[in-house]
Design a protein around this motif. Sequence first.
Motif, PDB file in Angstrom:
ATOM      1  N   LEU A 100     -47.888  52.331 -60.248  1.00 11.65           N
ATOM      2  CA  LEU A 100     -47.527  51.725 -61.460  1.00 11.65           C
ATOM      3  C   LEU A 100     -45.766  51.664 -61.756  1.00 11.65           C
ATOM      4  O   LEU A 100     -45.311  50.856 -62.341  1.00 11.65           O
ATOM      5  CB  LEU A 100     -48.161  52.103 -62.803  1.00 11.65           C
ATOM      6  CG  LEU A 100     -49.798  52.185 -62.752  1.00 11.65           C
ATOM      7  CD1 LEU A 100     -50.313  52.662 -63.901  1.00 11.65           C
ATOM      8  CD2 LEU A 100     -49.979  50.615 -62.435  1.00 11.65           C
ATOM      9  N   PHE A 101     -45.394  52.754 -61.226  1.00 11.16           N
ATOM     10  CA  PHE A 101     -43.811  53.369 -61.499  1.00 11.16           C
ATOM     11  C   PHE A 101     -43.285  53.388 -60.153  1.00 11.16           C
ATOM     12  O   PHE A 101     -43.237  54.634 -59.740  1.00 11.16           O
ATOM     13  CB  PHE A 101     -43.532  54.409 -62.354  1.00 11.16           C
ATOM     14  CG  PHE A 101     -44.438  53.996 -63.566  1.00 11.16           C
ATOM     15  CD1 PHE A 101     -43.649  53.212 -64.883  1.00 11.16           C
ATOM     16  CD2 PHE A 101     -45.369  54.695 -64.276  1.00 11.16           C
ATOM     17  CE1 PHE A 101     -44.195  53.179 -66.070  1.00 11.16           C
ATOM     18  CE2 PHE A 101     -45.979  54.341 -65.488  1.00 11.16           C
ATOM     19  CZ  PHE A 101     -45.236  53.578 -66.253  1.00 11.16           C
ATOM     20  N   PRO A 102     -43.005  52.648 -59.060  1.00  6.28           N
ATOM     21  CA  PRO A 102     -42.775  52.595 -57.825  1.00  6.28           C
ATOM     22  C   PRO A 102     -41.439  53.449 -57.835  1.00  6.28           C
ATOM     23  O   PRO A 102     -40.434  53.321 -58.704  1.00  6.28           O
ATOM     24  CB  PRO A 102     -42.832  51.276 -57.291  1.00  6.28           C
ATOM     25  CG  PRO A 102     -42.460  50.298 -58.365  1.00  6.28           C
ATOM     26  CD  PRO A 102     -42.995  51.007 -59.585  1.00  6.28           C
ATOM     27  N   ASP A 103     -41.285  54.036 -56.634  1.00  4.97           N
ATOM     28  CA  ASP A 103     -40.183  54.741 -56.226  1.00  4.97           C
ATOM     29  C   ASP A 103     -39.171  53.807 -55.301  1.00  4.97           C
ATOM     30  O   ASP A 103     -39.532  53.109 -54.568  1.00  4.97           O
ATOM     31  CB  ASP A 103     -40.524  55.989 -55.378  1.00  4.97           C
ATOM     32  CG  ASP A 103     -39.303  56.713 -55.095  1.00  4.97           C
ATOM     33  OD1 ASP A 103     -38.722  57.192 -56.054  1.00  4.97           O
ATOM     34  OD2 ASP A 103     -39.158  57.272 -53.774  1.00  4.97           O
ATOM     35  N   GLU A 140     -41.402  49.434 -52.251  1.00  2.47           N
ATOM     36  CA  GLU A 140     -42.564  48.946 -51.649  1.00  2.47           C
ATOM     37  C   GLU A 140     -43.898  49.332 -52.352  1.00  2.47           C
ATOM     38  O   GLU A 140     -44.366  50.518 -52.843  1.00  2.47           O
ATOM     39  CB  GLU A 140     -42.843  49.596 -50.391  1.00  2.47           C
ATOM     40  CG  GLU A 140     -43.958  49.057 -49.433  1.00  2.47           C
ATOM     41  CD  GLU A 140     -44.060  49.493 -48.127  1.00  2.47           C
ATOM     42  OE1 GLU A 140     -45.284  50.080 -47.842  1.00  2.47           O
ATOM     43  OE2 GLU A 140     -43.214  49.217 -47.168  1.00  2.47           O
ATOM     44  N   LEU A 141     -44.538  48.050 -52.959  1.00  2.00           N
ATOM     45  CA  LEU A 141     -45.872  48.256 -53.657  1.00  2.00           C
ATOM     46  C   LEU A 141     -46.847  48.310 -52.910  1.00  2.00           C
ATOM     47  O   LEU A 141     -47.989  49.291 -52.987  1.00  2.00           O
ATOM     48  CB  LEU A 141     -46.049  46.880 -54.465  1.00  2.00           C
ATOM     49  CG  LEU A 141     -44.768  46.634 -55.401  1.00  2.00           C
ATOM     50  CD1 LEU A 141     -45.196  45.379 -56.154  1.00  2.00           C
ATOM     51  CD2 LEU A 141     -44.674  47.965 -56.476  1.00  2.00           C
ATOM     52  N   MET A 142     -47.080  47.661 -51.867  1.00  2.00           N
ATOM     53  CA  MET A 142     -48.086  47.804 -50.600  1.00  2.00           C
ATOM     54  C   MET A 142     -47.571  47.251 -49.261  1.00  2.00           C
ATOM     55  O   MET A 142     -46.576  46.602 -49.553  1.00  2.00           O
ATOM     56  CB  MET A 142     -49.493  47.132 -51.128  1.00  2.00           C
ATOM     57  CG  MET A 142     -49.215  45.696 -51.225  1.00  2.00           C
ATOM     58  SD  MET A 142     -50.734  44.616 -51.813  1.00  2.00           S
ATOM     59  CE  MET A 142     -51.001  45.500 -53.484  1.00  2.00           C
ATOM     60  N   PRO A 143     -48.378  47.476 -48.300  1.00  7.82           N
ATOM     61  CA  PRO A 143     -47.650  46.832 -46.754  1.00  7.82           C
ATOM     62  C   PRO A 143     -47.417  45.528 -46.993  1.00  7.82           C
ATOM     63  O   PRO A 143     -48.176  44.799 -47.542  1.00  7.82           O
ATOM     64  CB  PRO A 143     -48.876  47.292 -46.017  1.00  7.82           C
ATOM     65  CG  PRO A 143     -49.397  48.516 -46.447  1.00  7.82           C
ATOM     66  CD  PRO A 143     -49.393  48.321 -47.938  1.00  7.82           C
ATOM     67  N   VAL A 246     -32.495  54.938 -61.510  1.00 10.62           N
ATOM     68  CA  VAL A 246     -33.585  54.264 -61.866  1.00 10.62           C
ATOM     69  C   VAL A 246     -34.888  55.015 -61.453  1.00 10.62           C
ATOM     70  O   VAL A 246     -35.985  54.817 -62.353  1.00 10.62           O
ATOM     71  CB  VAL A 246     -33.522  53.077 -60.592  1.00 10.62           C
ATOM     72  CG1 VAL A 246     -34.744  52.162 -60.458  1.00 10.62           C
ATOM     73  CG2 VAL A 246     -32.534  52.131 -60.894  1.00 10.62           C
ATOM     74  N   ASN A 247     -34.924  55.710 -60.531  1.00 15.21           N
ATOM     75  CA  ASN A 247     -36.116  56.661 -60.286  1.00 15.21           C
ATOM     76  C   ASN A 247     -36.431  57.622 -61.411  1.00 15.21           C
ATOM     77  O   ASN A 247     -37.509  57.921 -61.717  1.00 15.21           O
ATOM     78  CB  ASN A 247     -35.957  57.304 -59.208  1.00 15.21           C
ATOM     79  CG  ASN A 247     -36.084  56.290 -57.806  1.00 15.21           C
ATOM     80  OD1 ASN A 247     -36.887  55.436 -57.882  1.00 15.21           O
ATOM     81  ND2 ASN A 247     -35.250  56.481 -56.689  1.00 15.21           N
ATOM     82  N   GLN A 248     -35.359  58.000 -62.068  1.00 17.95           N
ATOM     83  CA  GLN A 248     -35.288  58.863 -63.437  1.00 17.95           C
ATOM     84  C   GLN A 248     -36.051  58.110 -64.375  1.00 17.95           C
ATOM     85  O   GLN A 248     -36.949  58.579 -65.272  1.00 17.95           O
ATOM     86  CB  GLN A 248     -34.100  59.427 -63.847  1.00 17.95           C
ATOM     87  CG  GLN A 248     -34.185  60.303 -64.897  1.00 17.95           C
ATOM     88  CD  GLN A 248     -34.911  61.792 -64.623  1.00 17.95           C
ATOM     89  OE1 GLN A 248     -34.923  62.218 -63.659  1.00 17.95           O
ATOM     90  NE2 GLN A 248     -35.796  62.162 -65.670  1.00 17.95           N
ATOM     91  N   THR A 252     -39.557  59.202 -66.069  1.00 18.75           N
ATOM     92  CA  THR A 252     -39.607  59.307 -67.543  1.00 18.75           C
ATOM     93  C   THR A 252     -40.757  58.616 -68.216  1.00 18.75           C
ATOM     94  O   THR A 252     -41.380  58.926 -68.994  1.00 18.75           O
ATOM     95  CB  THR A 252     -38.314  59.000 -68.354  1.00 18.75           C
ATOM     96  OG1 THR A 252     -37.184  59.686 -67.566  1.00 18.75           O
ATOM     97  CG2 THR A 252     -38.574  59.250 -69.671  1.00 18.75           C
ATOM     98  N   LEU A 253     -40.891  57.140 -67.691  1.00 16.12           N
ATOM     99  CA  LEU A 253     -41.850  56.182 -68.226  1.00 16.12           C
ATOM    100  C   LEU A 253     -43.271  56.934 -67.758  1.00 16.12           C
ATOM    101  O   LEU A 253     -44.148  56.905 -68.792  1.00 16.12           O
ATOM    102  CB  LEU A 253     -41.666  54.931 -67.588  1.00 16.12           C
ATOM    103  CG  LEU A 253     -40.661  54.136 -68.120  1.00 16.12           C
ATOM    104  CD1 LEU A 253     -40.480  52.813 -67.296  1.00 16.12           C
ATOM    105  CD2 LEU A 253     -40.896  53.671 -69.695  1.00 16.12           C
ATOM    106  N   GLU A 254     -43.562  57.417 -66.567  1.00 16.55           N
ATOM    107  CA  GLU A 254     -44.622  57.892 -66.249  1.00 16.55           C
ATOM    108  C   GLU A 254     -45.012  58.934 -67.011  1.00 16.55           C
ATOM    109  O   GLU A 254     -46.225  59.124 -67.369  1.00 16.55           O
ATOM    110  CB  GLU A 254     -44.684  58.320 -64.650  1.00 16.55           C
ATOM    111  CG  GLU A 254     -46.130  58.743 -64.347  1.00 16.55           C
ATOM    112  CD  GLU A 254     -46.331  58.751 -62.830  1.00 16.55           C
ATOM    113  OE1 GLU A 254     -47.336  59.007 -62.324  1.00 16.55           O
ATOM    114  OE2 GLU A 254     -45.402  58.459 -62.071  1.00 16.55           O
ATOM    115  N   ARG A 255     -44.164  60.006 -67.125  1.00 20.92           N
ATOM    116  CA  ARG A 255     -44.469  61.145 -68.158  1.00 20.92           C
ATOM    117  C   ARG A 255     -44.928  60.858 -69.664  1.00 20.92           C
ATOM    118  O   ARG A 255     -45.870  61.363 -69.978  1.00 20.92           O
ATOM    119  CB  ARG A 255     -43.036  62.220 -68.029  1.00 20.92           C
ATOM    120  CG  ARG A 255     -43.390  63.264 -68.858  1.00 20.92           C
ATOM    121  CD  ARG A 255     -42.148  64.162 -68.901  1.00 20.92           C
ATOM    122  NE  ARG A 255     -40.762  63.623 -68.993  1.00 20.92           N
ATOM    123  CZ  ARG A 255     -40.541  63.128 -70.489  1.00 20.92           C
ATOM    124  NH1 ARG A 255     -41.341  63.623 -71.489  1.00 20.92           N
ATOM    125  NH2 ARG A 255     -39.419  62.667 -70.650  1.00 20.92           N
TER     126      ARG A 255
END
Length: 299
Positions: A100-103, A140-143, A246-248, A252-255
């Motif tokens: 949901l919150f891709p890297d 990448e969301l999926m292959p 961006v990854n932070q 943050t959103l996931e937490r």
Amino acid sequence: MEFIPEDAHWYDIVLPFMLAGTLILTYVNGRRASLWVSIVNRWLRWITFATAAAYLSFATELFAKPFWVLFVVFFLLWFLIETIYHWLAIKALSNSTVPLFPDFKENPQGEEWPAQKRFLTMRKWLKKKSYRSIASLRAELMPGISLRMHVFQSENNKTRIQILFIPQRHGAVSMCYTILSQTVEGSRYVTDNTFLPFGGFYPENWYLERRPLTRNFSRLFKAHKKRIENTKEVFVDWDEEVVDDVNQQQSTLERVNTDMGFLFPIHQREEYGKITWEGRYRVWKEIWMLNYFGKAFTY
């Protein structure tokens, strides 16, 4: 008009045009990936289904009810069918491995812009306003399916623009913009036109305004500029590395959404999926609002 029978009803005349309209709009949207076209097409498709089903039932005397009653019944039936479909899709997403919150990572291929007028117009605007490219990212969301993001920064380093390229059906690509400014106290003013359903929560120090129907970047930028001009906040330069920032944001959103009950805690996700029942309801509600009204929620 002599070619129209005297006993013809409005639906005898209009229905063929409605069917043709849905096909035309589906074709156009497959090439342009336009939110406005998509909304009009969804409403037209819904009304066309209800009209066609009511027409067939009325003409064959399948149900001894007036046409308008049959229309209402099939109109509500479409709502039920689409609701079931969305709930199943949300459940599948919750139980899938799609993040949901891709890297995001640096894109080794650099900037990739589709050769279409609207994308080239955006590049010209950025160049004219002296925005420089500072990062090209990929998640990448999926292959075989990835999100691409280009990040630009203003000449005074106080504004960042994230351009997200979202793959659509039939090879079409949609472009969404996120404009960010940060204050000396660490708050963020965010203006975007993202049309993807979220339904979750945002950090308290994020002042977010979502405008999914504002597809013109110049209008979106003016809205963001007006917001920051109308506040007494002091804005500072962006000095964080783009990929780290961006990854932070994603972390943050996931937490926040785990703490607020939108997501299950990590140790429960294997058994229950990622999204809680309350979270699924929020996503379902935002899907409907975005699909048919172009309105997003911010919590």
